[in-house]
Design a protein around this motif. Structure first.
Motif, short mmCIF file in Angstrom:
data_model
loop_
_atom_site.label_atom_id
_atom_site.label_comp_id
_atom_site.label_asym_id
_atom_site.label_seq_id
_atom_site.Cartn_x
_atom_site.Cartn_y
_atom_site.Cartn_z
N LYS A 224 0.83 -1.21 0.00
CA LYS A 224 0.00 0.00 0.00
C LYS A 224 0.86 1.26 0.00
O LYS A 224 0.45 2.29 -0.50
N MET A 225 2.06 1.14 0.58
CA MET A 225 2.98 2.28 0.63
C MET A 225 3.74 2.44 -0.70
O MET A 225 4.54 3.35 -0.85
N GLY A 226 3.51 1.50 -1.63
CA GLY A 226 4.11 1.61 -2.96
C GLY A 226 5.36 0.77 -3.17
O GLY A 226 6.05 0.93 -4.17
N TYR A 227 5.65 -0.13 -2.24
CA TYR A 227 6.83 -0.98 -2.37
C TYR A 227 6.49 -2.25 -3.14
O TYR A 227 5.36 -2.72 -3.13
N GLU A 228 7.51 -2.82 -3.77
CA GLU A 228 7.40 -4.13 -4.41
C GLU A 228 7.89 -5.14 -3.37
O GLU A 228 9.04 -5.05 -2.93
N VAL A 229 7.02 -6.06 -2.96
CA VAL A 229 7.35 -6.94 -1.83
C VAL A 229 7.24 -8.41 -2.21
O VAL A 229 6.27 -8.82 -2.83
N GLU A 230 8.25 -9.19 -1.82
CA GLU A 230 8.20 -10.65 -1.94
C GLU A 230 8.42 -11.22 -0.55
O GLU A 230 9.30 -10.77 0.18
N SER A 231 7.60 -12.22 -0.19
CA SER A 231 7.69 -12.82 1.14
C SER A 231 8.06 -14.29 1.08
O SER A 231 7.62 -15.00 0.18
N PHE A 232 8.84 -14.71 2.06
CA PHE A 232 9.26 -16.11 2.16
C PHE A 232 9.14 -16.58 3.60
O PHE A 232 9.40 -15.82 4.53
#
Length: 129
Positions: free
Chosen positions: A28-36
């Motif tokens: 929502k803050m505009g970051y590209e996020v990947e989670s593991f």
């Protein structure tokens, strides 16, 4: 570089709830996020690409957070690493800092706290460290 380039963040924590709370808030803050959730899969991913910011837990099965952050820094020295842990001690904090960690947060942390640390890390990157 285009202005549309998003800051990329990798989150590694063996507790799925951490990513489930963090990923949508950061996106929502505009970051590209990947989670593991598994350190081995995250290790493979950092071999494939560099991230601007890595958020990692310390105590996990398999590859622990210290090994992971050492590998991140070896591959991409400019990546800012933020350590989150439920096992915060002065020794682990000092060792993390020695390894080049940007910041260290003890669990449980407030969403606003980690968002602020990520903002500061992003600023640090943008200003050329």
């Amino acid at each position: 570089m285009t202005t549309s380039a998003k800051t990329s963040i990798l989150i590694l924590d063996d507790e799925p709830i951490v990513s489930k709370r963090l990923q949508p808030a950061l996106e929502k803050m505009g970051y590209e996020v990947e989670s593991f959730y598994e350190s081995a899969k995250a290790m493979v991913r950092i071999q494939e690409r560099d991230f601007d910011i890595v958020v990692t837990d310390l105590k996990m099965e398999g590859i622990d957070g210290m090994q992971f952050l050492a590998e991140v820094k070896k591959r991409s020295p400019s990546t800012e690493v933020i350590v989150i842990t439920g096992f915060a001690t002065m020794d682990t904090a000092k060792e993390s800092m020695r390894q080049g960690v940007f910041d260290f947060l003890a669990k449980p942390f407030k969403l606003g706290e980690i968002q602020e640390v990520i903002r500061k890390a992003e600023e640090h990157i943008r200003n050329g460290s």
